[in-house]
Design a protein around this motif. Structure first.
Motif, PDB file in Angstrom:
ATOM      1  N   PHE A  33     -14.679 -18.459 -87.378  1.00 10.73           N
ATOM      2  CA  PHE A  33     -15.072 -17.074 -87.660  1.00 10.73           C
ATOM      3  C   PHE A  33     -16.438 -16.724 -87.068  1.00 10.73           C
ATOM      4  CE2 PHE A  33     -11.401 -16.676 -90.004  1.00 10.73           C
ATOM      5  CZ  PHE A  33     -11.315 -15.526 -90.756  1.00 10.73           C
ATOM      6  N   SER A  34     -17.314 -17.712 -86.985  1.00 13.51           N
ATOM      7  CA  SER A  34     -18.669 -17.442 -86.492  1.00 13.51           C
ATOM      8  C   SER A  34     -18.831 -17.721 -85.002  1.00 13.51           C
ATOM      9  CB  SER A  34     -19.683 -18.277 -87.280  1.00 13.51           C
ATOM     10  OG  SER A  34     -19.423 -19.661 -87.129  1.00 13.51           O
ATOM     11  N   ASP A  35     -17.739 -18.045 -84.331  1.00 10.98           N
ATOM     12  CA  ASP A  35     -17.767 -18.344 -82.894  1.00 10.98           C
ATOM     13  C   ASP A  35     -17.733 -17.026 -82.120  1.00 10.98           C
ATOM     14  OD1 ASP A  35     -17.179 -19.015 -80.233  1.00 10.98           O
ATOM     15  OD2 ASP A  35     -16.009 -20.774 -80.810  1.00 10.98           O
ATOM     16  N   LYS A  36     -18.897 -16.598 -81.643  1.00 11.52           N
ATOM     17  CA  LYS A  36     -18.997 -15.291 -80.975  1.00 11.52           C
ATOM     18  C   LYS A  36     -18.245 -15.265 -79.649  1.00 11.52           C
ATOM     19  CE  LYS A  36     -23.320 -13.633 -83.030  1.00 11.52           C
ATOM     20  NZ  LYS A  36     -23.255 -14.532 -84.183  1.00 11.52           N
ATOM     21  N   GLU A  37     -18.229 -16.389 -78.944  1.00 13.38           N
ATOM     22  CA  GLU A  37     -17.512 -16.446 -77.676  1.00 13.38           C
ATOM     23  C   GLU A  37     -16.007 -16.301 -77.903  1.00 13.38           C
ATOM     24  OE1 GLU A  37     -16.843 -16.327 -73.817  1.00 13.38           O
ATOM     25  OE2 GLU A  37     -18.869 -16.419 -74.676  1.00 13.38           O
ATOM     26  N   LEU A  38     -15.502 -16.956 -78.945  1.00 16.32           N
ATOM     27  CA  LEU A  38     -14.085 -16.834 -79.294  1.00 16.32           C
ATOM     28  C   LEU A  38     -13.765 -15.403 -79.721  1.00 16.32           C
ATOM     29  CD1 LEU A  38     -11.275 -17.989 -79.803  1.00 16.32           C
ATOM     30  CD2 LEU A  38     -12.077 -18.801 -82.039  1.00 16.32           C
ATOM     31  N   ALA A  39     -14.656 -14.790 -80.498  1.00 17.70           N
ATOM     32  CA  ALA A  39     -14.446 -13.405 -80.937  1.00 17.70           C
ATOM     33  C   ALA A  39     -14.344 -12.469 -79.730  1.00 17.70           C
ATOM     34  CB  ALA A  39     -15.577 -12.981 -81.858  1.00 17.70           C
ATOM     35  N   LYS A  40     -15.174 -12.731 -78.722  1.00 18.79           N
ATOM     36  CA  LYS A  40     -15.147 -11.906 -77.510  1.00 18.79           C
ATOM     37  C   LYS A  40     -13.819 -12.079 -76.770  1.00 18.79           C
ATOM     38  CE  LYS A  40     -17.632 -11.148 -73.163  1.00 18.79           C
ATOM     39  NZ  LYS A  40     -18.724 -11.626 -72.280  1.00 18.79           N
ATOM     40  N   GLU A  41     -13.388 -13.334 -76.634  1.00 17.95           N
ATOM     41  CA  GLU A  41     -12.110 -13.598 -75.966  1.00 17.95           C
ATOM     42  C   GLU A  41     -10.961 -12.926 -76.705  1.00 17.95           C
ATOM     43  OE1 GLU A  41     -11.245 -17.681 -74.513  1.00 17.95           O
ATOM     44  OE2 GLU A  41     -13.217 -18.169 -75.339  1.00 17.95           O
ATOM     45  N   MET A  42     -10.993 -13.002 -78.015  1.00 20.03           N
ATOM     46  CA  MET A  42      -9.929 -12.402 -78.815  1.00 20.03           C
ATOM     47  C   MET A  42      -9.935 -10.893 -78.696  1.00 20.03           C
ATOM     48  SD  MET A  42      -9.931 -14.720 -82.256  1.00 20.03           S
ATOM     49  CE  MET A  42      -8.747 -13.609 -83.014  1.00 20.03           C
ATOM     50  N   ASP A  43     -11.146 -10.308 -78.710  1.00 21.77           N
ATOM     51  CA  ASP A  43     -11.259  -8.853 -78.610  1.00 21.77           C
ATOM     52  C   ASP A  43     -10.665  -8.352 -77.296  1.00 21.77           C
ATOM     53  OD1 ASP A  43     -12.324  -6.302 -79.669  1.00 21.77           O
ATOM     54  OD2 ASP A  43     -13.611  -6.400 -77.892  1.00 21.77           O
ATOM     55  N   GLU A  44     -10.894  -9.109 -76.238  1.00 18.21           N
ATOM     56  CA  GLU A  44     -10.353  -8.722 -74.931  1.00 18.21           C
ATOM     57  C   GLU A  44      -8.829  -8.746 -74.923  1.00 18.21           C
ATOM     58  OE1 GLU A  44     -12.216 -11.527 -72.349  1.00 18.21           O
ATOM     59  OE2 GLU A  44     -14.139 -10.447 -72.284  1.00 18.21           O
ATOM     60  N   LYS A  61     -10.547 -29.477 -83.392  1.00 22.54           N
ATOM     61  CA  LYS A  61      -9.600 -28.823 -82.490  1.00 22.54           C
ATOM     62  C   LYS A  61      -9.036 -27.533 -83.091  1.00 22.54           C
ATOM     63  CE  LYS A  61      -9.729 -32.149 -79.391  1.00 22.54           C
ATOM     64  NZ  LYS A  61     -10.369 -31.941 -78.069  1.00 22.54           N
ATOM     65  N   MET A  62      -9.546 -27.114 -84.241  1.00 19.44           N
ATOM     66  CA  MET A  62      -8.974 -25.942 -84.911  1.00 19.44           C
ATOM     67  C   MET A  62      -9.153 -24.662 -84.089  1.00 19.44           C
ATOM     68  SD  MET A  62      -9.980 -26.821 -88.886  1.00 19.44           S
ATOM     69  CE  MET A  62      -9.464 -25.232 -89.543  1.00 19.44           C
ATOM     70  N   GLY A  63     -10.326 -24.495 -83.460  1.00 17.06           N
ATOM     71  CA  GLY A  63     -10.558 -23.317 -82.633  1.00 17.06           C
ATOM     72  C   GLY A  63      -9.619 -23.280 -81.438  1.00 17.06           C
ATOM     73  N   GLU A  64      -9.470 -24.421 -80.798  1.00 18.56           N
ATOM     74  CA  GLU A  64      -8.551 -24.535 -79.658  1.00 18.56           C
ATOM     75  C   GLU A  64      -7.118 -24.264 -80.102  1.00 18.56           C
ATOM     76  OE1 GLU A  64      -7.013 -28.261 -77.016  1.00 18.56           O
ATOM     77  OE2 GLU A  64      -9.197 -28.120 -77.323  1.00 18.56           O
ATOM     78  N   THR A  65      -6.778 -24.739 -81.288  1.00 16.71           N
ATOM     79  CA  THR A  65      -5.432 -24.514 -81.832  1.00 16.71           C
ATOM     80  C   THR A  65      -5.159 -23.029 -82.023  1.00 16.71           C
ATOM     81  OG1 THR A  65      -5.439 -26.666 -82.951  1.00 16.71           O
ATOM     82  CG2 THR A  65      -3.897 -25.010 -83.768  1.00 16.71           C
ATOM     83  N   VAL A  66      -6.140 -22.317 -82.572  1.00 14.60           N
ATOM     84  CA  VAL A  66      -5.986 -20.869 -82.782  1.00 14.60           C
ATOM     85  C   VAL A  66      -5.769 -20.157 -81.430  1.00 14.60           C
ATOM     86  CG1 VAL A  66      -7.199 -18.754 -83.468  1.00 14.60           C
ATOM     87  CG2 VAL A  66      -7.227 -20.756 -84.965  1.00 14.60           C
ATOM     88  N   LYS A  67      -6.522 -20.564 -80.435  1.00 16.69           N
ATOM     89  CA  LYS A  67      -6.363 -19.948 -79.110  1.00 16.69           C
ATOM     90  C   LYS A  67      -4.967 -20.202 -78.554  1.00 16.69           C
ATOM     91  CE  LYS A  67      -9.915 -20.232 -76.250  1.00 16.69           C
ATOM     92  NZ  LYS A  67     -11.095 -20.740 -75.497  1.00 16.69           N
ATOM     93  N   ASN A  68      -4.456 -21.400 -78.776  1.00 19.46           N
ATOM     94  CA  ASN A  68      -3.095 -21.719 -78.324  1.00 19.46           C
ATOM     95  C   ASN A  68      -2.058 -20.870 -79.041  1.00 19.46           C
ATOM     96  OD1 ASN A  68      -3.822 -23.681 -76.447  1.00 19.46           O
ATOM     97  ND2 ASN A  68      -3.818 -25.324 -77.964  1.00 19.46           N
ATOM     98  N   ILE A  69      -2.264 -20.691 -80.356  1.00 23.64           N
ATOM     99  CA  ILE A  69      -1.338 -19.870 -81.141  1.00 23.64           C
ATOM    100  C   ILE A  69      -1.274 -18.451 -80.590  1.00 23.64           C
ATOM    101  CG2 ILE A  69      -1.015 -18.776 -83.414  1.00 23.64           C
ATOM    102  CD1 ILE A  69      -2.280 -21.368 -84.627  1.00 23.64           C
ATOM    103  N   LEU A  70      -2.443 -17.929 -80.207  1.00 23.67           N
ATOM    104  CA  LEU A  70      -2.521 -16.538 -79.748  1.00 23.67           C
ATOM    105  C   LEU A  70      -2.277 -16.387 -78.250  1.00 23.67           C
ATOM    106  CD1 LEU A  70      -5.635 -15.360 -81.807  1.00 23.67           C
ATOM    107  CD2 LEU A  70      -3.229 -15.000 -82.349  1.00 23.67           C
ATOM    108  N   GLY A  71      -2.105 -17.526 -77.570  1.00 21.33           N
ATOM    109  CA  GLY A  71      -1.837 -17.466 -76.143  1.00 21.33           C
ATOM    110  C   GLY A  71      -3.034 -17.063 -75.310  1.00 21.33           C
ATOM    111  N   ILE A  72      -4.232 -17.412 -75.776  1.00 20.07           N
ATOM    112  CA  ILE A  72      -5.439 -17.043 -75.030  1.00 20.07           C
ATOM    113  C   ILE A  72      -6.211 -18.274 -74.574  1.00 20.07           C
ATOM    114  CG2 ILE A  72      -5.662 -14.804 -76.146  1.00 20.07           C
ATOM    115  CD1 ILE A  72      -7.868 -15.985 -77.899  1.00 20.07           C
TER     116      ILE A  72
END
Length: 351
Positions: free
Chosen positions: A60-71, A339-350
């Motif tokens: 939740f506090s990963d700003k880089e991940l938040a940016k990728e998700m927002d895009e 690996k939880m952050g990476e897992t979330v990205k995989n789930i969302l296809g990003i």
């Protein structure tokens, strides 16, 4: 499970659940890993509850991940009490309970009650505190812990210290050493001083402990802590069933044990509501063992134990549990905490 069931097949929503390996009952695990829905992802985290929740907060506090998700058109929300929205409907529990006591003639209008809540993450009892501050006549808020008694020690000493052994118990939803929602009470106790609150949370993160001031302890004086050992919990479940025929789960057993000890110690006869938080069938092995002994569960599979619990108690197996007998396992993936952050990205296809 409630979040999974509530959000599956909802357009525009992707839901991911992380649960700790070995940190749930078998029925709880089955409820999650059999969940249907194309928008559902369930992962067992190699660790305990604190590992899983800390991992989610880090995401939740990963700003880089938040940016990728927002895009990609995504943003995070939480269905557990990381999100204060979880506490809002819980406030209603206590208003409803008070109204029922009034309706049944158990109390008079304005008469104060006590509440006892089995807790690890401190959300449900914090909701009761909010209800009290909104005007509901609550006197004592009795915080019931299991062998992971970090909250009991905190209310007794004023020092929160997570530097201790993490104990796996028969009340797994309370097996927590980093009590997330306590920070919200700490914030209020500082006079809503965000900097003071942040300093204490930094101490918790870096040193594993913090100590509150005497004035903060006074602010929290409506809270009382208590804890139940595994043996005490088992004895309470057995005695309540033997005396009344009423079957309770292992978390409610902790609360009932703590309440009995509180009443014996203080003599307080105030009408008291115990928050019963789960079906005993979700913890069938532990409950049946408490009322029939270890031999009643040895060598038996989950549903043989469920059936015997139903027979012994004269209560029907809940539909949600019954349906698990033939449910298909749909999720059998594990991941490491880092690996939880990476897992979330995989789930969302990003990824």
């Amino acid at each position: 499970k409630a979040a999974l069931d509530g959000y599956h097949a909802i357009p525009g929503v992707e839901i991911a659940v992380f649960f700790p390996t070995g940190g749930t009952s078998e029925i709880q695990r089955l409820q999650m890993v059999t969940q249907e829905g194309k928008n559902v992802a369930v992962y067992a985290v190699r660790g305990n509850f604190d590992d899983a929740q800390t991992g989610v907060k880090k995401i939740f506090s990963d700003k880089e991940l938040a940016k990728e998700m927002d895009e990609k058109g995504f943003q995070f929300s939480s269905a557990n009490s990381i999100n204060i929205g979880r506490l809002v409907p819980q406030i209603c529990y206590y208003v409803y309970a008070y109204a029922q006591l009034l309706k049944d003639g158990k109390i008079t209008e304005g008469e104060k009650i006590n509440v006892v809540v089995p807790t690890g993450n401190f959300g449900n009892i914090l909701a009761a505190f909010y209800a009290k501050n909104m005007g509901l006549p609550i006197d004592k808020l009795i915080c019931a812990s299991n062998d992971n008694k970090v909250l009991y020690d905190f209310f007794r000493t004023g020092t929160y210290d997570r530097n201790r052994e993490f104990v796996l118990t028969t009340s797994p939803s309370m097996d927590i050493l980093i009590s997330s929602n306590l920070e919200r009470l700490i914030y209020l106790s500082t006079g809503c001083d965000a900097a003071a609150d942040a300093a204490l949370m930094k101490d918790l993160s870096e040193k594993g402990s913090y100590t509150v001031t005497e004035s903060m302890r006074q602010f929290m004086s409506d809270f009382r802590g208590g804890f139940a050992t595994e043996a005490q919990n088992e004895a309470t479940i057995s005695k309540i069933f033997e005396d009344t025929g009423y079957l309770i789960d292992t978390h409610t057993g902790v609360a009932a044990t703590v309440y009995n000890a509180y009443k014996a110690e203080t003599g307080d006869q105030t009408k008291t509501v115990i928050a019963s938080t789960a079906s005993p069938y979700k913890f069938s092995h532990s409950v049946l063992e408490a009322i029939k002994g270890k031999s009643a569960v040895e060598g038996k599979d989950e549903f043989a134990v469920v059936d015997e619990l139903s027979e012994v108690s004269g209560t029907p197996v809940p539909k949600a549990v019954e349906e698990l007998r033939s449910a298909v396992i749909r999720h059998n993936t594990e991941c490491d905490v880092d690996k939880m952050g990476e897992t979330v990205k995989n789930i969302l296809g990003i990824a």
